[in-house]
Design an enzyme around this catalytic site. Sequence first.
Site: not given
Ligand SMILES: [Zn+2]
Length: 467
Positions: A277, A289, A323-324, A351, A428
């Site tokens: 993504h 990520d 995606e997030e 991912d 994240h």
């Molecule tokens: Zn991800």
Amino acid sequence: MKRLLVPVAIFVLVQRTEAANSSPVAESYKAVADKLIAAALTDNHATDRLEYLCDRIGNRLSGSASLERAIEWAAAEMRSAGLSNVQIPPVKVPHWVRGKESAVMLKPIERPLRMIGLGMSVGTLPEGITADVVPAENPEKLASLGRDAVAGKIVLFTADADEKTYRTPGYRQAVTVGPSRAAALGAVAVLVKSGFILQNPRTTGLDPYDPGIPKIPAAAVSVEDALMMQRLVARGTPVRARLAMEAHQEPDADSHNVMGELRGRERPEEVVVVGGHIDSWDVGQGANDDGSGMMASLEAVLLIKRLGLQPRRTIRVVFWVNEENGGAGGRAYRAIIGNDVGHHIAAIEMDNGAEKPVGFSFGAADQDKKTPRAFARAVEIGTLLKGIGGGAITPRGGSGGDLRSLTADGVPGFAVKTVETLYPNWHHTHADTFDKIVLREFQLNVASLAVMSYVLADMPERFSDLK
Ligand SMILES: [Zn+2]
């Protein structure tokens, strides 16, 4: 005649035994797999692109200008690398803006708290929310405290998240449905203890707020700060805190998926999808990520092309958007392919960070049981990656994130699995930056994606027909 039959029977027997031990598919693709692996292990294109993405474009939250720059750049990279049919189909995405945010403990002593707002949270008024803190392990335990203990308070969810932690049920609940559950009991804000230490709180997306219940702001605080507040309350010392967040939602924004192809030589209408993504959270650089997943997928296909290989079927590289915090890109891709979903042979997403790959998880729900032959074939293909330790195929879990809409319609899904040793610490957070990428480990991911996607696209039978 009898004398002839004996050697024929032995020959057949030997053939069968060999087939059971090493598989024909693995045998016939051994040489090409070794070539792809060798090429991947001397290749720097993927890491060069990832460095550019991280340092020159930056993180890429849905609705942000940097995401749109990343999309234009990614499509241009696909074109200049010679992929065909490069497109950026439009996708409407939610546009959440973090703004400035802070938290401070006011009593028993004053000190700032390390915090990060949870994605899609509402904000506070400019003066913030000031209230006493009531700790509870998870939403169930909070409910057992009763409304009187919770109303007017800032709830601190303290569910432990040990290793790989952001997937433990208590923590998941706290960061997804926690705010609405707390608000239903009259709470005014929610803090969630993060998964990891080193004063580095992690964000993630809240589930949509329950309609009919007041929307209250939610933020993660560092493990250290959460434990301090928990200790104080356990000792009978009231904790008072103030949370201020400018977070707000803007109207949905125009964005795009990115896709390009290596066209198949015999059945170009049949497609194997491989990708990651393109959006990320708005902190750090979205390096692991999922900049790593995108760039490894692209390079895997470019390596196949550079070696002069053209698989029987098309391999389509897809960079999904959003995606997030919404999943709009995955749904839009499913919508755009329409009935062509029946021509989707398999879909692979990387991912889970760019640490050393260990293999792939396969399928959704109990798909491995429903399609034992496909699972067995995936295991055979995995043997081609044995030499680099990346070929273990495990059931379930291949339907996450952007593949959900495809696997729901029967497309076999694969998710790259890595050792995930340190990745959960960066995931994240502000620490998901390019310096965490280890070249050799990243190259191994490129190698395993190249081998898996090539064999799935090239093998004589359609993988999705194996049941
Ligand atoms: Zn991800």
